[in-house]
Design a protein around this motif. Sequence first.
Motif, PDB file in Angstrom:
ATOM      1  N   THR A   8       0.834  -1.201   0.000  1.00 25.22           N
ATOM      2  CA  THR A   8       0.000   0.000   0.000  1.00 25.22           C
ATOM      3  C   THR A   8       0.868   1.250   0.000  1.00 25.22           C
ATOM      4  N   SER A   9       1.927   1.216   0.770  1.00 25.07           N
ATOM      5  CA  SER A   9       2.870   2.332   0.803  1.00 25.07           C
ATOM      6  C   SER A   9       3.540   2.519  -0.560  1.00 25.07           C
ATOM      7  N   ALA A  10       3.905   1.415  -1.208  1.00 27.55           N
ATOM      8  CA  ALA A  10       4.506   1.490  -2.547  1.00 27.55           C
ATOM      9  C   ALA A  10       3.519   2.072  -3.553  1.00 27.55           C
ATOM     10  N   CYS A  11       2.254   1.726  -3.423  1.00 26.97           N
ATOM     11  CA  CYS A  11       1.215   2.259  -4.306  1.00 26.97           C
ATOM     12  C   CYS A  11       1.104   3.772  -4.140  1.00 26.97           C
ATOM     13  N   GLN A  12       1.047   4.219  -2.904  1.00 29.86           N
ATOM     14  CA  GLN A  12       0.925   5.657  -2.650  1.00 29.86           C
ATOM     15  C   GLN A  12       2.167   6.411  -3.108  1.00 29.86           C
ATOM     16  N   ALA A  16       4.181   5.514  -5.549  1.00 29.52           N
ATOM     17  CA  ALA A  16       4.172   5.542  -7.016  1.00 29.52           C
ATOM     18  C   ALA A  16       3.207   6.608  -7.529  1.00 29.52           C
ATOM     19  N   LEU A  17       2.064   6.729  -6.887  1.00 32.57           N
ATOM     20  CA  LEU A  17       1.102   7.756  -7.299  1.00 32.57           C
ATOM     21  C   LEU A  17       1.630   9.159  -7.034  1.00 32.57           C
ATOM     22  N   ALA A  18       2.503   9.290  -6.027  1.00 28.74           N
ATOM     23  CA  ALA A  18       3.112  10.584  -5.733  1.00 28.74           C
ATOM     24  C   ALA A  18       4.216  10.925  -6.733  1.00 28.74           C
ATOM     25  N   GLY A  19       4.609   9.954  -7.546  1.00 31.61           N
ATOM     26  CA  GLY A  19       5.585  10.213  -8.599  1.00 31.61           C
ATOM     27  C   GLY A  19       6.985   9.699  -8.330  1.00 31.61           C
ATOM     28  N   ASP A  20       7.235   9.117  -7.173  1.00 28.44           N
ATOM     29  CA  ASP A  20       8.563   8.604  -6.845  1.00 28.44           C
ATOM     30  C   ASP A  20       8.603   7.103  -7.128  1.00 28.44           C
ATOM     31  N   LEU A  21       8.772   6.769  -8.392  1.00 31.70           N
ATOM     32  CA  LEU A  21       8.733   5.370  -8.811  1.00 31.70           C
ATOM     33  C   LEU A  21       9.929   4.588  -8.282  1.00 31.70           C
ATOM     34  N   GLU A  22      11.052   5.252  -8.110  1.00 31.51           N
ATOM     35  CA  GLU A  22      12.260   4.592  -7.590  1.00 31.51           C
ATOM     36  C   GLU A  22      12.028   4.088  -6.160  1.00 31.51           C
ATOM     37  N   GLN A  23      11.493   4.951  -5.315  1.00 31.12           N
ATOM     38  CA  GLN A  23      11.209   4.574  -3.922  1.00 31.12           C
ATOM     39  C   GLN A  23      10.093   3.540  -3.870  1.00 31.12           C
ATOM     40  N   ALA A  24       9.107   3.689  -4.717  1.00 28.34           N
ATOM     41  CA  ALA A  24       8.007   2.722  -4.756  1.00 28.34           C
ATOM     42  C   ALA A  24       8.516   1.341  -5.129  1.00 28.34           C
ATOM     43  N   SER A  25       9.441   1.296  -6.071  1.00 28.78           N
ATOM     44  CA  SER A  25      10.020   0.021  -6.473  1.00 28.78           C
ATOM     45  C   SER A  25      10.799  -0.612  -5.324  1.00 28.78           C
ATOM     46  N   LYS A  33      10.370  -0.397 -15.435  1.00 29.57           N
ATOM     47  CA  LYS A  33      11.275  -0.118 -16.558  1.00 29.57           C
ATOM     48  C   LYS A  33      10.630   0.771 -17.616  1.00 29.57           C
ATOM     49  N   THR A  34       9.312   0.665 -17.759  1.00 31.53           N
ATOM     50  CA  THR A  34       8.614   1.493 -18.750  1.00 31.53           C
ATOM     51  C   THR A  34       8.143   2.823 -18.164  1.00 31.53           C
ATOM     52  N   HIS A  35       8.496   3.074 -16.908  1.00 30.55           N
ATOM     53  CA  HIS A  35       8.135   4.325 -16.229  1.00 30.55           C
ATOM     54  C   HIS A  35       6.626   4.574 -16.293  1.00 30.55           C
ATOM     55  N   SER A  36       5.875   3.578 -15.816  1.00 35.45           N
ATOM     56  CA  SER A  36       4.412   3.666 -15.786  1.00 35.45           C
ATOM     57  C   SER A  36       3.942   3.676 -14.329  1.00 35.45           C
ATOM     58  N   PRO A  37       3.971   4.843 -13.687  1.00 32.75           N
ATOM     59  CA  PRO A  37       3.616   4.867 -12.266  1.00 32.75           C
ATOM     60  C   PRO A  37       2.168   4.478 -11.970  1.00 32.75           C
ATOM     61  N   LEU A  38       1.256   4.802 -12.871  1.00 33.36           N
ATOM     62  CA  LEU A  38      -0.143   4.434 -12.627  1.00 33.36           C
ATOM     63  C   LEU A  38      -0.338   2.920 -12.676  1.00 33.36           C
ATOM     64  N   ASN A  39       0.265   2.287 -13.665  1.00 30.52           N
ATOM     65  CA  ASN A  39       0.168   0.831 -13.756  1.00 30.52           C
ATOM     66  C   ASN A  39       0.887   0.163 -12.588  1.00 30.52           C
ATOM     67  N   PHE A  40       2.043   0.705 -12.212  1.00 28.59           N
ATOM     68  CA  PHE A  40       2.789   0.181 -11.070  1.00 28.59           C
ATOM     69  C   PHE A  40       1.942   0.279  -9.801  1.00 28.59           C
ATOM     70  N   ALA A  41       1.314   1.417  -9.596  1.00 26.87           N
ATOM     71  CA  ALA A  41       0.465   1.611  -8.422  1.00 26.87           C
ATOM     72  C   ALA A  41      -0.743   0.675  -8.447  1.00 26.87           C
ATOM     73  N   CYS A  77       0.442  -2.771  -7.444  1.00 25.40           N
ATOM     74  CA  CYS A  77       0.709  -2.783  -6.000  1.00 25.40           C
ATOM     75  C   CYS A  77      -0.595  -2.840  -5.209  1.00 25.40           C
ATOM     76  N   SER A  78      -1.584  -2.094  -5.652  1.00 27.47           N
ATOM     77  CA  SER A  78      -2.884  -2.115  -4.988  1.00 27.47           C
ATOM     78  C   SER A  78      -3.535  -3.493  -5.103  1.00 27.47           C
TER      79      SER A  78
END
Length: 126
Positions: free
Chosen positions: A37-41, A43-52, A93-101, A104-105
């Motif tokens: 859940t934290s990774a999802c939030q 990623a939505l905030a735009g920090d894909l590196e930390q989310a990963s 790798k494709t820099h898709s934060p919405l899909n990543f989030a 994660c959800s």
Amino acid sequence: MKRLWIGIAFLALLLAAGFGISAGMDDLQNEISRQLTSACQTALAGDLEQASAQANGAKEVWEQYRNLVAAVTDHEPMEEMDTLFAQLPIYYKTHSPLNFAAVCSDLSLLMQAIGENQALKWWGVL
């Protein structure tokens, strides 16, 4: 009469062990779900590196305890978890934060569902 008391003690021991394992698994699944859940939030905030990094932490915990979880739950959600975890590096790798989030959800909700499904309830003892 002696065998009766030995049997009752053995059944009580098994019941206590079942509730103990259930409580431990609940804590484990809550931890994984919280990390996802934290990774999802994040990623939505735009920090894909930390989310990963957060999602990888959850994946490490998942892989460490996967066999234990597999012993008490169905194989289909386990396979679904593995499939979803495999999608995370692709979206990173494709820099898709919405899909990543979204993945994660989904992982977090699936982990909660696995926990609710395998949890020992008092009415199941009856």
